[in-house]
Design a protein around this motif. Structure first.
Motif, PDB file in Angstrom:
ATOM      1  N   HIS A  42       0.743  -1.103   0.040  1.00 21.22           N
ATOM      2  CA  HIS A  42       0.013   0.003  -0.184  1.00 21.22           C
ATOM      3  C   HIS A  42       0.897   1.228  -0.026  1.00 21.22           C
ATOM      4  CE1 HIS A  42      -3.729  -2.401   0.318  1.00 21.22           C
ATOM      5  NE2 HIS A  42      -3.245  -2.890   1.209  1.00 21.22           N
ATOM      6  N   ARG A  43       2.220   0.941  -0.005  1.00 20.31           N
ATOM      7  CA  ARG A  43       3.101   2.381  -0.149  1.00 20.31           C
ATOM      8  C   ARG A  43       3.047   3.284   0.901  1.00 20.31           C
ATOM      9  NH1 ARG A  43       5.245   2.060  -5.552  1.00 20.31           N
ATOM     10  NH2 ARG A  43       4.530   0.419  -7.004  1.00 20.31           N
ATOM     11  N   VAL A  44       3.013   2.705   2.223  1.00 16.02           N
ATOM     12  CA  VAL A  44       2.669   3.825   3.341  1.00 16.02           C
ATOM     13  C   VAL A  44       4.030   4.422   3.431  1.00 16.02           C
ATOM     14  CG1 VAL A  44       2.218   3.666   5.639  1.00 16.02           C
ATOM     15  CG2 VAL A  44       1.150   1.918   4.444  1.00 16.02           C
ATOM     16  N   ILE A  45       4.884   3.705   3.221  1.00 16.37           N
ATOM     17  CA  ILE A  45       6.179   4.556   3.408  1.00 16.37           C
ATOM     18  C   ILE A  45       6.917   4.229   2.178  1.00 16.37           C
ATOM     19  CG2 ILE A  45       8.667   4.780   4.436  1.00 16.37           C
ATOM     20  CD1 ILE A  45       7.123   3.623   6.970  1.00 16.37           C
ATOM     21  N   ALA A  46       7.259   5.387   1.391  1.00 16.26           N
ATOM     22  CA  ALA A  46       8.194   5.118   0.116  1.00 16.26           C
ATOM     23  C   ALA A  46       9.345   5.561   0.343  1.00 16.26           C
ATOM     24  CB  ALA A  46       7.435   6.230  -0.883  1.00 16.26           C
ATOM     25  N   LEU A  47      10.355   5.096  -0.630  1.00 18.90           N
ATOM     26  CA  LEU A  47      11.707   5.446  -0.283  1.00 18.90           C
ATOM     27  C   LEU A  47      12.269   6.986  -0.317  1.00 18.90           C
ATOM     28  CD1 LEU A  47      13.578   3.076  -2.769  1.00 18.90           C
ATOM     29  CD2 LEU A  47      13.286   2.929  -0.186  1.00 18.90           C
ATOM     30  N   ASP A  48      11.123   7.750  -0.913  1.00 20.23           N
ATOM     31  CA  ASP A  48      11.472   9.175  -0.733  1.00 20.23           C
ATOM     32  C   ASP A  48      10.965   9.677   0.508  1.00 20.23           C
ATOM     33  OD1 ASP A  48      12.373   9.311  -3.316  1.00 20.23           O
ATOM     34  OD2 ASP A  48      10.362   9.634  -4.229  1.00 20.23           O
ATOM     35  N   ASP A  49      10.474   8.954   1.248  1.00 19.57           N
ATOM     36  CA  ASP A  49      10.037   9.464   2.730  1.00 19.57           C
ATOM     37  C   ASP A  49      11.158   9.395   3.683  1.00 19.57           C
ATOM     38  OD1 ASP A  49       7.510  10.298   1.635  1.00 19.57           O
ATOM     39  OD2 ASP A  49       6.584   8.321   2.153  1.00 19.57           O
ATOM     40  N   ILE A  50      11.998   8.365   3.526  1.00 15.90           N
ATOM     41  CA  ILE A  50      13.226   8.133   4.233  1.00 15.90           C
ATOM     42  C   ILE A  50      14.210   9.355   4.253  1.00 15.90           C
ATOM     43  CG2 ILE A  50      14.791   6.593   4.837  1.00 15.90           C
ATOM     44  CD1 ILE A  50      13.023   4.251   3.780  1.00 15.90           C
ATOM     45  N   PRO A  51      14.336  10.056   5.447  1.00 18.02           N
ATOM     46  CA  PRO A  51      15.288  11.273   5.019  1.00 18.02           C
ATOM     47  C   PRO A  51      16.711  11.140   4.659  1.00 18.02           C
ATOM     48  CG  PRO A  51      14.704  10.838   7.342  1.00 18.02           C
ATOM     49  CD  PRO A  51      14.016   9.856   6.569  1.00 18.02           C
ATOM     50  N   PHE A  52      17.293  10.082   5.360  1.00 20.62           N
ATOM     51  CA  PHE A  52      18.577   9.664   4.816  1.00 20.62           C
ATOM     52  C   PHE A  52      19.274   9.200   3.700  1.00 20.62           C
ATOM     53  CE2 PHE A  52      17.230   6.257   7.423  1.00 20.62           C
ATOM     54  CZ  PHE A  52      17.733   5.052   6.783  1.00 20.62           C
ATOM     55  N   PHE A  53      18.079   8.746   2.955  1.00 24.59           N
ATOM     56  CA  PHE A  53      18.328   8.154   1.644  1.00 24.59           C
ATOM     57  C   PHE A  53      18.703   9.440   0.612  1.00 24.59           C
ATOM     58  CE2 PHE A  53      16.267   3.761   0.958  1.00 24.59           C
ATOM     59  CZ  PHE A  53      17.172   3.373   1.922  1.00 24.59           C
ATOM     60  N   PRO A  54      19.756   9.229  -0.245  1.00 24.17           N
ATOM     61  CA  PRO A  54      19.905  10.280  -1.230  1.00 24.17           C
ATOM     62  C   PRO A  54      18.953  10.484  -2.365  1.00 24.17           C
ATOM     63  CG  PRO A  54      21.084   8.215  -1.911  1.00 24.17           C
ATOM     64  CD  PRO A  54      20.454   8.153  -0.527  1.00 24.17           C
ATOM     65  N   ARG A  55      18.593  11.868  -2.691  1.00 21.35           N
ATOM     66  CA  ARG A  55      17.805  12.105  -3.791  1.00 21.35           C
ATOM     67  C   ARG A  55      18.367  11.999  -5.071  1.00 21.35           C
ATOM     68  NH1 ARG A  55      14.675  10.836  -0.075  1.00 21.35           N
ATOM     69  NH2 ARG A  55      13.919  12.221   1.420  1.00 21.35           N
ATOM     70  N   TYR A  56      17.817  11.543  -6.055  1.00 20.51           N
ATOM     71  CA  TYR A  56      18.392  11.554  -7.303  1.00 20.51           C
ATOM     72  C   TYR A  56      17.273  12.246  -8.296  1.00 20.51           C
ATOM     73  CZ  TYR A  56      21.770   8.246  -5.694  1.00 20.51           C
ATOM     74  OH  TYR A  56      22.832   7.687  -4.675  1.00 20.51           O
ATOM     75  N   GLU A  57      17.708  12.885  -9.271  1.00 21.72           N
ATOM     76  CA  GLU A  57      16.847  13.339 -10.131  1.00 21.72           C
ATOM     77  C   GLU A  57      16.585  12.366 -11.199  1.00 21.72           C
ATOM     78  OE1 GLU A  57      18.540  17.002 -12.173  1.00 21.72           O
ATOM     79  OE2 GLU A  57      19.211  17.809 -10.180  1.00 21.72           O
TER      80      GLU A  57
END
Length: 92
Positions: free
Chosen positions: A74-89
């Motif tokens: 159900h995508r309650v938590i997505a990878l983008d919601d985790i603050p220490f993961f790097p953000r890629y364009e």
């Protein structure tokens, strides 16, 4: 979530819970007031009661897996919601 991925996650959760359940309620022969069997270690459990522990492990692992399954599907938590993961364009 594929069937193989779900089975692998459940298997890992089950083993982790089993190792957490194994020491619960274990007594040595000395603590139980019995004589130790010849050739066994002093710390060997008198009666480990593995069947009830396996049943409890299965129930607890199923509840934990159901929660993780719900979060993933159900995508309650997505990878983008985790603050220490790097953000890629996104590359187009």
């Amino acid at each position: 979530m594929t069937l193989g991925f779900a089975a692998a996650i459940y298997f890992i959760i089950w083993w982790l819970v089993l190792f957490a359940m194994l020491p619960i309620g274990v007594r040595t022969s000395e603590e139980a007031g019995e004589t130790r069997a010849p050739g066994s270690a002093e710390s060997a459990p008198h009666r480990p009661n593995l069947l009830p522990k396996m049943v409890a492990t299965t129930v607890i692992a199923s509840v934990i897996f159901a929660g993780i399954y719900a979060v993933i599907v159900h995508r309650v938590i997505a990878l983008d919601d985790i603050p220490f993961f790097p953000r890629y364009e996104k590359v187009q």
